[in-house]
Design an enzyme around this catalytic site. Structure first.
Site: not given
Ligand code: FPP
Length: 243
Positions: A21, A38, A132
């Site tokens: 997050d 992202h 893993l």
């Molecule tokens: C939360 O940050 C993250 C996500 C909803 C997506 C997680 C995705 C990735 C880490 C990248 C792609 C994944 C892979 C496996 C290649 P948020 O957007 O909710 O952040 P915020 O709360 O600060 O807005």
């Protein structure tokens, strides 16, 4: 806090699960579009996988896209799907070369056809790997997973293959997406939020939960080591008394 070096991690937790997050906040703090957060988040996935390999964690489960993430603006959903596609195309050979078994959980029916193919390809190619186990949750939500398991159990009772009295916790778990994965010992959520957000609700019943302020794109091996260090300091009693 004293940080142990990797040689002292003989008893690394078997299974670490992570709610990644803070990508959006990371980007906002730099005046960048959310996509940049992202993208850096996807780089942090590489860091997490490498760190788990080095620390000899057996299972790493990552929450990449929740069943609720469809509520984001379509352009952000598209960006996240494009990133997943890119990750699967770019990383699977390397993961395979590193003996990583890649698995996916979640409801993949609504995903684009090419992503479904990449998922199937990645699982097949890495199925026999013994290092893993990396599980990536895509369109995953615990409520839906538990409900689907209940429906399968109900069908088993209906067609006579399951006796209601024989449905133990172990039997029920065989119907979850995580059937062949042990429950997480440690759950990490980054970015300071303290919620489970519909992630592995059944499986996290006895896990240690660690919430850290670090935003996901900034996640390092040191963060993982600190979380493992804190995990070792916890007294896991599974409902029993400590003495
Ligand atoms: C939360 O940050 C993250 C996500 C909803 C997506 C997680 C995705 C990735 C880490 C990248 C792609 C994944 C892979 C496996 C290649 P948020 O957007 O909710 O952040 P915020 O709360 O600060 O807005």
């Amino acid at each position: 806090m004293q940080v142990l070096d990797s040689k002292q991690f003989a008893a690394a937790p078997t299974h670490v699960a992570i709610i990644m997050d803070g990508n959006g906040r990371w980007a906002k703090a730099r005046g960048l579009p959310r996509l940049a957060g992202h993208q850096r988040g996807a780089e942090a996935v590489r860091v997490a996988v490498e760190s788990c390999r080095e620390l000899e964690v057996g299972y790493l489960t990552l929450y990449a896209f929740s069943s609720e993430n469809w509520k984001r603006p379509p352009s952000e959903v598209d960006d996240l799907m494009a990133l997943l596609r890119h990750y699967l195309r770019r990383e699977i050979s390397e993961l395979h070369g590193n003996n990583v078994r890649v698995r996916f959980i979640g409801d993949h029916v609504p995903l684009a056809g090419d992503i479904k193919s990449l998922i199937a390809e990645a699982e097949t190619k890495t199925a026999a790997n013994t290092g893993l186990t990396l599980t990536i949750a895509i369109n995953y939500g615990s409520h839906n997973e538990i409900l689907s398991a209940c429906k399968k159990v109900a069908k088993g009772v209906e067609d006579g293959s399951l006796e209601p009295d024989s449905i133990t916790e172990e039997v029920f778990e065989r119907f979850l997406d995580t059937a062949d994965i042990p429950p997480p010992d440690l759950l990490i959520r980054t970015s300071g939020e303290q919620r489970l957000s519909n992630f592995l609700l059944w499986q996290l019943a006895y896990s240690e939960l660690i919430f850290m302020d670090t935003l996901w794109p900034d996640f390092t091996k040191r963060n993982l080591e600190e979380a493992i260090n804190e995990f070792h300091g916890r007294d896991r009693r599974y409902g029993a008394r400590s003495g």
